[in-house]
Structure formats: C-alpha cells, structure tokens
Design a protein around this motif. Structure first.
Motif, PDB file in Angstrom:
ATOM      1  N   LEU A  48      40.309   5.394  18.643  1.00  0.00           N
ATOM      2  CA  LEU A  48      39.496   4.821  17.570  1.00  0.00           C
ATOM      3  C   LEU A  48      38.721   5.906  16.834  1.00  0.00           C
ATOM      4  CD1 LEU A  48      38.436   2.216  16.177  1.00  0.00           C
ATOM      5  CD2 LEU A  48      36.587   2.245  17.850  1.00  0.00           C
ATOM      6  N   PHE A  49      38.098   6.822  17.580  1.00  0.00           N
ATOM      7  CA  PHE A  49      37.352   7.900  16.952  1.00  0.00           C
ATOM      8  C   PHE A  49      38.272   8.811  16.141  1.00  0.00           C
ATOM      9  CE2 PHE A  49      33.938   7.190  20.222  1.00  0.00           C
ATOM     10  CZ  PHE A  49      32.963   6.825  19.321  1.00  0.00           C
ATOM     11  N   GLU A  60      41.104   7.959  14.722  1.00  0.00           N
ATOM     12  CA  GLU A  60      41.492   7.223  13.514  1.00  0.00           C
ATOM     13  C   GLU A  60      40.380   7.248  12.466  1.00  0.00           C
ATOM     14  OE1 GLU A  60      42.602   3.301  14.742  1.00  0.00           O
ATOM     15  OE2 GLU A  60      44.536   3.941  15.512  1.00  0.00           O
ATOM     16  N   VAL A  61      39.152   7.022  12.891  1.00  0.00           N
ATOM     17  CA  VAL A  61      38.024   7.035  11.958  1.00  0.00           C
ATOM     18  C   VAL A  61      37.860   8.416  11.349  1.00  0.00           C
ATOM     19  CG1 VAL A  61      35.500   6.825  11.793  1.00  0.00           C
ATOM     20  CG2 VAL A  61      36.812   5.109  13.057  1.00  0.00           C
ATOM     21  N   PHE A  62      37.995   9.454  12.169  1.00  0.00           N
ATOM     22  CA  PHE A  62      37.889  10.822  11.670  1.00  0.00           C
ATOM     23  C   PHE A  62      38.986  11.130  10.658  1.00  0.00           C
ATOM     24  CE2 PHE A  62      39.109  15.329  12.074  1.00  0.00           C
ATOM     25  CZ  PHE A  62      37.937  15.914  11.634  1.00  0.00           C
ATOM     26  N   ILE A  83      40.701   9.019   8.813  1.00  0.00           N
ATOM     27  CA  ILE A  83      40.498   8.228   7.591  1.00  0.00           C
ATOM     28  C   ILE A  83      39.470   8.917   6.700  1.00  0.00           C
ATOM     29  CG2 ILE A  83      39.541   6.058   6.696  1.00  0.00           C
ATOM     30  CD1 ILE A  83      40.918   4.652   9.070  1.00  0.00           C
ATOM     31  N   GLN A  84      38.397   9.430   7.283  1.00  0.00           N
ATOM     32  CA  GLN A  84      37.365  10.105   6.493  1.00  0.00           C
ATOM     33  C   GLN A  84      37.868  11.424   5.913  1.00  0.00           C
ATOM     34  OE1 GLN A  84      33.874  10.473   8.923  1.00  0.00           O
ATOM     35  NE2 GLN A  84      33.346   8.286   8.729  1.00  0.00           N
TER      36      GLN A  84
END
Length: 107
Positions: A96-97, A99-101, A103-104
């Motif tokens: 999850l982390f 993926e979030v990284f 995406i940003q």
C-alpha cells in the motif's frame, strides 16, 4: 426441568456469596419478594435480570440457566502461526505504501 433447578441454583449462588435476599434485590434492582419468587420457582428472571445475576455471580448466563460449568479451554498459539498470520498484513501495508508513493511520484 431447567426451570425447576434454576431456583435452587439461584439460592445456592446467593448463599455462597453470603448475600441476603435483600442484598441481592438491591444489586439487581428488584424487590426482595421477586428474589424469593425466583428462588422458589414461582417466577423466573427475564433475560436482563439473568445477565445481571450472571455478572454478580461471575458466571456465564448459560452456566446460570443450565447449571453446567463450561470448561474454558486454553488455546496454545504456535509462534509460526502468529508470524504467518501477521506476515500477509505487513506485506499488504508495505504494498500500500509503495503504491501511494508511486502514484505521487508518477502524477
């Protein structure tokens, strides 16, 4: 058959706690006469009062009604099982982390 034994159980449990009918009636918030009627099987406690009684006597309501002690089995957790069950959670959080990284960074 359960109801016939309930009054006797209630009386024995109360006496084991060294309580009078009056003492118990104050804790359950009913009259002493109600306690007497329960103990003589002339009336029976409703579910709310069974729950209150079970808390006072520190037994389950099932034990109170059935008169059987429910054995509490100890559950032994193997350390490998704990690691195995926690690992997918940790891996999921890491993904999850990531993926979030990503995406940003990509946006």
């Amino acid at each position: 058959m359960i109801k016939v034994d309930l009054g006797q159980r209630l009386k024995k449990l109360r006496e084991a706690k060294n309580m009078s009918q009056e003492d118990l009636s104050q804790q359950v918030n009913v009259s002493r006469r109600v306690i007497y009627r329960w103990e003589t099987n002339k009336n029976y406690p409703d579910m709310d009062n069974l729950i209150k009684l079970s808390k006072i006597y520190a037994i389950s309501s099932d034990e109170l009604v059935k008169g059987e002690l429910i054995s509490q089995k100890k559950v032994v957790i193997d350390e490998e099982d704990v690691e195995f069950s926690i690992s997918p959670f940790i891996i999921g959080v890491i993904i999850l982390f990531v993926e979030v990284f990503l995406i940003q960074v990509l946006c």
